[in-house]
Design an enzyme around this catalytic site. Structure first.
Site, PDB file in Angstrom:
ATOM      1  N   ARG A   1       0.792  -1.295  -0.027  1.00 48.26           N
ATOM      2  CA  ARG A   1       0.201  -0.106   0.031  1.00 48.26           C
ATOM      3  C   ARG A   1       1.016   1.261  -0.056  1.00 48.26           C
ATOM      4  O   ARG A   1       0.254   2.430   0.354  1.00 48.26           O
ATOM      5  CB  ARG A   1      -1.198   0.008   0.974  1.00 48.26           C
ATOM      6  CG  ARG A   1      -2.006  -1.146   1.290  1.00 48.26           C
ATOM      7  CD  ARG A   1      -3.061  -0.861   2.264  1.00 48.26           C
ATOM      8  NE  ARG A   1      -4.245  -2.075   2.044  1.00 48.26           N
ATOM      9  CZ  ARG A   1      -3.641  -3.195   2.706  1.00 48.26           C
ATOM     10  NH1 ARG A   1      -2.713  -3.418   3.443  1.00 48.26           N
ATOM     11  NH2 ARG A   1      -4.788  -4.077   2.609  1.00 48.26           N
TER      12      ARG A   1
ATOM     13  N   LYS B   1       2.803  10.957 -11.450  1.00 47.06           N
ATOM     14  CA  LYS B   1       1.918  10.391 -12.090  1.00 47.06           C
ATOM     15  C   LYS B   1       2.573   9.210 -12.398  1.00 47.06           C
ATOM     16  O   LYS B   1       3.429   8.956 -12.919  1.00 47.06           O
ATOM     17  CB  LYS B   1       1.396  11.038 -13.450  1.00 47.06           C
ATOM     18  CG  LYS B   1       0.403  11.970 -13.109  1.00 47.06           C
ATOM     19  CD  LYS B   1      -0.126  12.564 -14.696  1.00 47.06           C
ATOM     20  CE  LYS B   1      -1.430  13.387 -14.661  1.00 47.06           C
ATOM     21  NZ  LYS B   1      -1.955  13.727 -15.814  1.00 47.06           N
TER      22      LYS B   1
ATOM     23  N   GLU C   1       8.463  17.734 -24.854  1.00 48.43           N
ATOM     24  CA  GLU C   1       8.119  17.940 -23.498  1.00 48.43           C
ATOM     25  C   GLU C   1       8.583  19.326 -23.012  1.00 48.43           C
ATOM     26  O   GLU C   1       8.212  19.991 -22.289  1.00 48.43           O
ATOM     27  CB  GLU C   1       8.191  16.742 -22.650  1.00 48.43           C
ATOM     28  CG  GLU C   1       7.420  15.604 -23.032  1.00 48.43           C
ATOM     29  CD  GLU C   1       5.896  15.634 -22.640  1.00 48.43           C
ATOM     30  OE1 GLU C   1       5.319  16.685 -22.212  1.00 48.43           O
ATOM     31  OE2 GLU C   1       5.127  14.612 -22.514  1.00 48.43           O
TER      32      GLU C   1
ATOM     33  N   LYS D   1       6.705  22.812 -14.339  1.00 48.76           N
ATOM     34  CA  LYS D   1       5.978  21.500 -13.957  1.00 48.76           C
ATOM     35  C   LYS D   1       5.668  21.673 -12.426  1.00 48.76           C
ATOM     36  O   LYS D   1       4.456  21.352 -12.090  1.00 48.76           O
ATOM     37  CB  LYS D   1       6.361  20.283 -14.639  1.00 48.76           C
ATOM     38  CG  LYS D   1       5.462  18.996 -14.059  1.00 48.76           C
ATOM     39  CD  LYS D   1       5.606  17.780 -15.092  1.00 48.76           C
ATOM     40  CE  LYS D   1       4.617  16.852 -14.750  1.00 48.76           C
ATOM     41  NZ  LYS D   1       4.621  15.660 -15.335  1.00 48.76           N
TER      42      LYS D   1
ATOM     43  N   GLU E   1      -4.883  16.943 -10.470  1.00 46.02           N
ATOM     44  CA  GLU E   1      -5.485  17.295 -11.891  1.00 46.02           C
ATOM     45  C   GLU E   1      -6.794  17.400 -11.803  1.00 46.02           C
ATOM     46  O   GLU E   1      -7.644  17.291 -12.327  1.00 46.02           O
ATOM     47  CB  GLU E   1      -5.039  16.108 -12.876  1.00 46.02           C
ATOM     48  CG  GLU E   1      -5.031  16.617 -14.389  1.00 46.02           C
ATOM     49  CD  GLU E   1      -4.692  15.667 -15.291  1.00 46.02           C
ATOM     50  OE1 GLU E   1      -5.219  15.544 -16.084  1.00 46.02           O
ATOM     51  OE2 GLU E   1      -3.607  15.484 -15.153  1.00 46.02           O
TER      52      GLU E   1
ATOM     53  N   ARG F   1      -3.700  21.547 -13.670  1.00 45.63           N
ATOM     54  CA  ARG F   1      -2.818  20.696 -14.020  1.00 45.63           C
ATOM     55  C   ARG F   1      -3.104  20.085 -15.363  1.00 45.63           C
ATOM     56  O   ARG F   1      -2.018  19.689 -16.177  1.00 45.63           O
ATOM     57  CB  ARG F   1      -2.571  19.436 -12.965  1.00 45.63           C
ATOM     58  CG  ARG F   1      -1.382  18.402 -13.360  1.00 45.63           C
ATOM     59  CD  ARG F   1      -1.138  17.687 -12.072  1.00 45.63           C
ATOM     60  NE  ARG F   1      -0.179  16.578 -12.725  1.00 45.63           N
ATOM     61  CZ  ARG F   1       0.575  15.811 -11.946  1.00 45.63           C
ATOM     62  NH1 ARG F   1       0.266  15.717 -10.536  1.00 45.63           N
ATOM     63  NH2 ARG F   1       1.467  14.805 -12.376  1.00 45.63           N
TER      64      ARG F   1
ATOM     65  N   ASN G   1      -1.213  18.556 -20.204  1.00 45.47           N
ATOM     66  CA  ASN G   1      -1.762  17.603 -21.392  1.00 45.47           C
ATOM     67  C   ASN G   1      -1.926  18.125 -22.677  1.00 45.47           C
ATOM     68  O   ASN G   1      -2.481  17.356 -23.747  1.00 45.47           O
ATOM     69  CB  ASN G   1      -3.044  17.023 -20.710  1.00 45.47           C
ATOM     70  CG  ASN G   1      -2.954  15.938 -19.842  1.00 45.47           C
ATOM     71  OD1 ASN G   1      -2.186  15.350 -19.502  1.00 45.47           O
ATOM     72  ND2 ASN G   1      -4.040  16.192 -18.814  1.00 45.47           N
TER      73      ASN G   1
ATOM     74  N   HIS H   1      -1.518  15.892 -25.662  1.00 45.76           N
ATOM     75  CA  HIS H   1      -1.538  14.369 -25.383  1.00 45.76           C
ATOM     76  C   HIS H   1      -2.812  13.778 -25.981  1.00 45.76           C
ATOM     77  O   HIS H   1      -3.028  12.489 -25.959  1.00 45.76           O
ATOM     78  CB  HIS H   1      -1.483  14.362 -23.708  1.00 45.76           C
ATOM     79  CG  HIS H   1       0.090  14.336 -23.535  1.00 45.76           C
ATOM     80  ND1 HIS H   1       0.745  15.697 -23.687  1.00 45.76           N
ATOM     81  CD2 HIS H   1       0.886  13.754 -22.669  1.00 45.76           C
ATOM     82  CE1 HIS H   1       1.863  15.629 -23.221  1.00 45.76           C
ATOM     83  NE2 HIS H   1       1.924  14.532 -22.494  1.00 45.76           N
TER      84      HIS H   1
ATOM     85  N   HIS I   1      -1.661  10.632 -27.554  1.00 45.93           N
ATOM     86  CA  HIS I   1      -1.895   9.297 -26.944  1.00 45.93           C
ATOM     87  C   HIS I   1      -2.609   8.207 -27.890  1.00 45.93           C
ATOM     88  O   HIS I   1      -2.309   7.101 -28.165  1.00 45.93           O
ATOM     89  CB  HIS I   1      -2.540   9.422 -25.669  1.00 45.93           C
ATOM     90  CG  HIS I   1      -1.744   9.492 -24.535  1.00 45.93           C
ATOM     91  ND1 HIS I   1      -2.201  10.137 -23.338  1.00 45.93           N
ATOM     92  CD2 HIS I   1      -0.437   9.842 -24.286  1.00 45.93           C
ATOM     93  CE1 HIS I   1      -1.428  10.417 -22.471  1.00 45.93           C
ATOM     94  NE2 HIS I   1      -0.455  10.178 -23.147  1.00 45.93           N
TER      95      HIS I   1
ATOM     96  N   HIS J   1       7.056   8.811 -27.647  1.00 46.07           N
ATOM     97  CA  HIS J   1       6.101   9.710 -27.129  1.00 46.07           C
ATOM     98  C   HIS J   1       6.355  10.969 -27.518  1.00 46.07           C
ATOM     99  O   HIS J   1       5.160  11.647 -27.881  1.00 46.07           O
ATOM    100  CB  HIS J   1       6.195   9.317 -25.536  1.00 46.07           C
ATOM    101  CG  HIS J   1       5.267  10.112 -24.733  1.00 46.07           C
ATOM    102  ND1 HIS J   1       4.150   9.903 -24.678  1.00 46.07           N
ATOM    103  CD2 HIS J   1       5.639  11.242 -24.135  1.00 46.07           C
ATOM    104  CE1 HIS J   1       3.542  10.833 -23.940  1.00 46.07           C
ATOM    105  NE2 HIS J   1       4.489  11.732 -23.538  1.00 46.07           N
TER     106      HIS J   1
END
Length: 367
Positions: free
Chosen positions: A123, A144, A186, A228, A238, A242, A246, A249, A253, A266
């Site tokens: 956990r 993330k 990026e 960032k 987010e 935030r 993206n 993206h 993606h 990417h």
């Protein structure tokens, strides 16, 4: 050495950028409070491990840590539940406990996978990011972590912050040119969303960045990480601001998913996606110069801005339907208002997106 702090109250952490930092990881783990009695797990990949894993292991063992390593195959395909299970098995067999940490030595795939292991093992245990690519300057900051599902990228994941990010610039010297350009996508993205001066600086210094000039690269990574860090410190999970990270993206993606995670790197896919977002801005009535400047910045960094003709519009639209940013029949896009400023638009029509995808296969913009 350059230092930035991600301000999250009690969970704040440093980003350290400089040369020769891999050799200091052992003492930095001690300074971070990881006890010597608890084993540490280093996750790396088949490209990075032969170059840098030995240095990291030697530094940790030199401080008295018990170290176990797990090397995954290089590439996006390793960001899967099957590989995740293998790393968890290594952690259990090595006897990692609640005071242990997982160290991610590699690019974004390694960081995302190792971070998800750290977030879910018992956990949640310690997590250290040691990025070795330019692209990972983005993914290593902000917490993330995720693995992919065959139908959608990053669909299985969590928000889980590292205790530190250790960015050794020496590891970037062995990157092939295509990886360098992919990572710089990026970097310039951070300028496009929040720092106009930095975005134009990236274009003006593109040749130095592509040549991995230490001063130029150190500055660019510091600015990118600082932007960032500022966004993450304001909106960690987010819920609002935030989402601007993206930019590019949603389309990017989808390109990765349709291409099978590997045709485009990417950053290359995100570059095409950012060109698409700028095209969409033009379609919605924004200044066409935004598109032209965006394309010139990306092209200066040897990044693609067009979509191959063989990519199916239907398949790309279908992939976007599985994206986390698709809600109630409408699509959410980050749309540039100018270079250095963007808006989050939640009601983009699918027909407009389809037109943009078609236009990305052509030269120029009709709008």
């Amino acid at each position: 050495m350059r230092s930035i702090t991600v301000d999250l109250g009690e969970r704040s952490y440093p980003i350290l950028i400089g040369s020769g930092l891999l050799k200091t990881i052992g003492s930095r783990c001690q300074d971070a409070g990881y006890p010597l009695r608890s084993p540490l797990l280093v996750v790396s990949d088949s490209e990075v491990a032969p170059r840098y894993l030995g240095v990291v292991e030697a530094s940790l063992r030199g401080q008295g840590y018990t170290v176990v390593s797990h090397v995954i195959p290089s590439g996006e395909a390793s960001k899967s539940l099957a590989v995740y299970e293998q790393v968890i098995t290594t952690a259990i067999q090595a006897g990692l406990d609640r005071s242990s940490a997982v160290l991610a030595l590699g690019g974004g795939v390694v960081g995302d996978l190792a971070g998800y292991v750290a977030a879910t093992y018992m956990r949640g245990i310690g997590f250290v990011q040691i990025p070795t690519t330019i692209l990972a300057h983005d993914s290593s900051v902000g917490g993330k972590v995720a693995v992919n599902h065959p139908l959608a990228k990053n669909m299985i994941g969590a928000f889980y912050q590292p205790s530190m990010v250790l960015y050794d610039l020496d590891t970037l010297r062995t990157l092939p040119p295509r990886e360098v350009s992919s990572g710089l996508a990026e970097v310039v993205k951070h300028g496009l969303i929040l720092d106009q001066e930095f975005a134009y600086w990236c274009r003006e210094h593109a040749s130095e960045l592509l040549a991995l000039d230490v001063e130029a690269l150190g500055y660019a990574l510091e600015r990118g990480c600082a932007i960032k860090a500022r966004v993450v410190g304001t909106d960690e999970r987010e819920n609002g601001l935030r989402a601007i990270l993206n930019l590019g993206h949603t389309i990017g993606h989808a390109i990765e998913a349709v291409g099978g995670y590997g045709v485009f790197l990417h950053g290359e896919a995100i570059s095409i996606g950012m060109a698409g977002s700028a095209l969409l801005a033009a379609k919605l009535g924004k200044d066409r110069g935004i598109y032209e400047d965006t394309v010139s910045m990306l092209s200066a960094l040897s990044l693609p801005v067009k979509l191959p003709a063989e990519y199916s519009e239907d398949e790309l639209m279908e992939a976007m339907m599985h994206d986390k940013k698709f809600k109630e029949g409408k699509m959410t896009f980050i749309i540039p208002d100018s270079i250095g400023a963007v808006s989050i638009i939640n009601d983009i029509q699918q027909s407009d997106v389809r037109e943009v995808i078609a236009q990305l296969k052509k030269e120029g913009s009709p709008w």
